[in-house]
Design a protein around this motif. Sequence first.
Motif, mmCIF file in Angstrom:
data_model
loop_
_atom_site.group_PDB
_atom_site.id
_atom_site.type_symbol
_atom_site.label_atom_id
_atom_site.label_comp_id
_atom_site.label_asym_id
_atom_site.label_seq_id
_atom_site.Cartn_x
_atom_site.Cartn_y
_atom_site.Cartn_z
ATOM 1 N N PHE A 1 0.846 -1.186 0.000
ATOM 2 C CA PHE A 1 0.000 0.000 0.000
ATOM 3 C C PHE A 1 0.886 1.242 0.000
ATOM 4 O O PHE A 1 1.909 1.274 0.688
ATOM 5 N N ALA A 2 0.478 2.257 -0.740
ATOM 6 C CA ALA A 2 1.040 3.598 -0.611
ATOM 7 C C ALA A 2 -0.084 4.506 -0.130
ATOM 8 O O ALA A 2 -1.193 4.450 -0.624
ATOM 9 N N GLY A 3 0.235 5.326 0.837
ATOM 10 C CA GLY A 3 -0.806 6.187 1.393
ATOM 11 C C GLY A 3 -0.760 6.151 2.919
ATOM 12 O O GLY A 3 0.219 5.698 3.506
ATOM 13 N N PRO A 4 -1.812 6.667 3.510
ATOM 14 C CA PRO A 4 -3.139 6.931 2.954
ATOM 15 C C PRO A 4 -3.248 8.297 2.260
ATOM 16 O O PRO A 4 -2.458 9.190 2.513
ATOM 17 N N TYR A 5 -4.270 8.389 1.399
ATOM 18 C CA TYR A 5 -4.615 9.666 0.789
ATOM 19 C C TYR A 5 -5.880 10.256 1.409
ATOM 20 O O TYR A 5 -6.267 11.385 1.089
ATOM 21 N N ALA A 6 -6.527 9.502 2.299
ATOM 22 C CA ALA A 6 -7.687 10.003 3.051
ATOM 23 C C ALA A 6 -7.898 9.087 4.241
ATOM 24 O O ALA A 6 -7.466 7.921 4.240
ATOM 25 N N SER A 61 -1.905 12.696 7.849
ATOM 26 C CA SER A 61 -0.681 13.454 8.076
ATOM 27 C C SER A 61 0.471 12.834 7.281
ATOM 28 O O SER A 61 0.439 11.649 6.933
ATOM 29 N N PRO A 62 1.521 13.628 7.004
ATOM 30 C CA PRO A 62 2.712 13.046 6.363
ATOM 31 C C PRO A 62 3.291 11.887 7.167
ATOM 32 O O PRO A 62 3.794 10.921 6.582
ATOM 33 N N ARG A 121 3.027 14.769 -1.829
ATOM 34 C CA ARG A 121 2.993 16.075 -2.486
ATOM 35 C C ARG A 121 1.547 16.516 -2.740
ATOM 36 O O ARG A 121 1.223 17.697 -2.607
ATOM 37 N N TYR A 122 0.676 15.585 -3.098
ATOM 38 C CA TYR A 122 -0.716 15.917 -3.416
ATOM 39 C C TYR A 122 -1.537 16.229 -2.164
ATOM 40 O O TYR A 122 -2.220 17.257 -2.102
ATOM 41 N N VAL A 123 -1.449 15.367 -1.164
ATOM 42 C CA VAL A 123 -2.280 15.517 0.033
ATOM 43 C C VAL A 123 -1.970 16.816 0.763
ATOM 44 O O VAL A 123 -2.846 17.405 1.406
ATOM 45 N N LEU A 171 -17.259 15.362 -2.939
ATOM 46 C CA LEU A 171 -18.048 15.004 -1.761
ATOM 47 C C LEU A 171 -18.453 16.295 -1.038
ATOM 48 O O LEU A 171 -17.946 16.615 0.033
ATOM 49 N N PRO A 172 -19.385 17.044 -1.598
ATOM 50 C CA PRO A 172 -19.688 18.384 -1.067
ATOM 51 C C PRO A 172 -20.211 18.393 0.362
ATOM 52 O O PRO A 172 -20.052 19.404 1.061
ATOM 53 N N LEU A 173 -20.815 17.295 0.816
ATOM 54 C CA LEU A 173 -21.366 17.293 2.172
ATOM 55 C C LEU A 173 -20.298 17.218 3.257
ATOM 56 O O LEU A 173 -20.595 17.469 4.428
ATOM 57 N N VAL A 174 -19.052 16.891 2.892
ATOM 58 C CA VAL A 174 -18.019 16.799 3.932
ATOM 59 C C VAL A 174 -17.750 18.162 4.553
ATOM 60 O O VAL A 174 -17.290 18.244 5.703
ATOM 61 N N GLU A 175 -18.035 19.238 3.834
ATOM 62 C CA GLU A 175 -17.764 20.566 4.373
ATOM 63 C C GLU A 175 -18.637 20.893 5.585
ATOM 64 O O GLU A 175 -18.330 21.817 6.338
ATOM 65 N N LYS A 176 -19.720 20.134 5.765
ATOM 66 C CA LYS A 176 -20.582 20.371 6.918
ATOM 67 C C LYS A 176 -19.977 19.811 8.203
ATOM 68 O O LYS A 176 -20.401 20.177 9.299
ATOM 69 N N ALA A 177 -19.015 18.925 8.063
ATOM 70 C CA ALA A 177 -18.375 18.337 9.242
ATOM 71 C C ALA A 177 -17.379 19.329 9.835
ATOM 72 O O ALA A 177 -16.626 19.981 9.099
ATOM 73 N N PRO A 178 -17.368 19.490 11.162
ATOM 74 C CA PRO A 178 -16.395 20.402 11.784
ATOM 75 C C PRO A 178 -14.966 19.947 11.487
ATOM 76 O O PRO A 178 -14.661 18.758 11.521
ATOM 77 N N ASP A 179 -14.110 20.896 11.173
ATOM 78 C CA ASP A 179 -12.697 20.600 10.926
ATOM 79 C C ASP A 179 -12.524 19.512 9.870
ATOM 80 O O ASP A 179 -11.710 18.604 10.011
ATOM 81 N N TRP A 180 -13.300 19.616 8.783
ATOM 82 C CA TRP A 180 -13.297 18.543 7.792
ATOM 83 C C TRP A 180 -11.931 18.348 7.142
ATOM 84 O O TRP A 180 -11.564 17.211 6.812
ATOM 85 N N LYS A 181 -11.151 19.414 7.004
ATOM 86 C CA LYS A 181 -9.847 19.267 6.363
ATOM 87 C C LYS A 181 -8.906 18.412 7.189
ATOM 88 O O LYS A 181 -8.157 17.588 6.653
ATOM 89 N N THR A 182 -8.927 18.606 8.488
ATOM 90 C CA THR A 182 -8.064 17.799 9.345
ATOM 91 C C THR A 182 -8.684 16.452 9.680
ATOM 92 O O THR A 182 -7.974 15.492 9.970
ATOM 93 N N ARG A 183 -10.006 16.370 9.650
ATOM 94 C CA ARG A 183 -10.679 15.111 9.959
ATOM 95 C C ARG A 183 -10.396 14.052 8.900
ATOM 96 O O ARG A 183 -10.214 12.867 9.218
ATOM 97 N N TYR A 184 -10.369 14.446 7.643
ATOM 98 C CA TYR A 184 -10.238 13.487 6.547
ATOM 99 C C TYR A 184 -8.855 13.470 5.902
ATOM 100 O O TYR A 184 -8.553 12.569 5.126
ATOM 101 N N ARG A 185 -8.015 14.456 6.227
ATOM 102 C CA ARG A 185 -6.685 14.520 5.619
ATOM 103 C C ARG A 185 -5.673 13.759 6.480
ATOM 104 O O ARG A 185 -5.500 14.069 7.665
#
Length: 305
Positions: A128-133, A290-291, A259-261, A274-288
């Motif tokens: 596996f390479a990742g995760p990307y989400a 870390s290196p 580089r992408y993430v 996935l437009p509904l993810v923006e309704k989740a608090p801190d969605w960028k850190t919740r689904y992203r």
Amino acid sequence: MQRKPGPCTRAALQLAALVVLTALPLTAACDSTGGSAQFLGRNARDSIVIGVKSDQPGTGWQTDGYKYSGFDIKVADALTKDLHIGKTFSNVPSEDRVAALTQSDANHVDLVIATFSITKERMKRIWFAGPYAETQQGFLVRRDGPAVKSLGDLRGKPVCAWNGTVSAEALQNRAQGLGTYEAPTAAQCVDDLRSGRAAAFSTDQLILHGFAARYSELEVVPDVVIGSANYYGVGMAKKDPNGRSNLRDCRRIRDALKRYVGTSAWDLDLKTELPLVEKAPDWKTRYRPSPADIDRLSCTDDVEG
């Protein structure tokens, strides 16, 4: 006084320039160690085949016109663009993802990018390479159904999961008391939920957000989750069809994903598909991821924790 170059000197300079120009494509076809730029056993000009889902809106979806869309497709686009390789897509069911990578038959694929959770058991068989989400497992319910505010609200009720995924196993092990049953596809679970045969459909929240965006009568329960985070990785065989190790190529994919993430392109692709993810608090850190998570989980078969 500076002297003009003579005919021989001019010819030498022209020849040198020609050598440089003609050498450029050859340089692009070699890797940093001077070897061939083969990727996963394919020549530099060949396209790789990527296994994706076709029945998951928002993550991997195929229209009647055979066009693919979804966040996994965006990941595949970013990855192949970074690595300068061509690609074609092939549908792969959840239960066949490992087999599609490891078997040498007509259904073989070079990569799988299909909401493919990284697990210790799978790591024994593939890279596996990742995760990307990353995402946790949650529940999709009908908006007009009984309110679900805790896991207890679903006890004794039919909850659908689909086979070939870690979701069904997690329900059995971590959410006992539910009337869990398995369906062959995610689409079947959604159909059961919409028709009332199921009280809920349980799988990763990112997948559920895609179905909720497609069917307005459904919604993701915001705060009811089970288990720890699931990490989506890019799967590949440990050896290419010629028996060569894919470890170096796995690391190339790992570095491209890092580089992408870490860019705003990842943010845009996730919220576009996935437009509904923006309704989740801190969605960028919740689904992203870390290196550090990408380094820890990529290209290894021995992960602690």
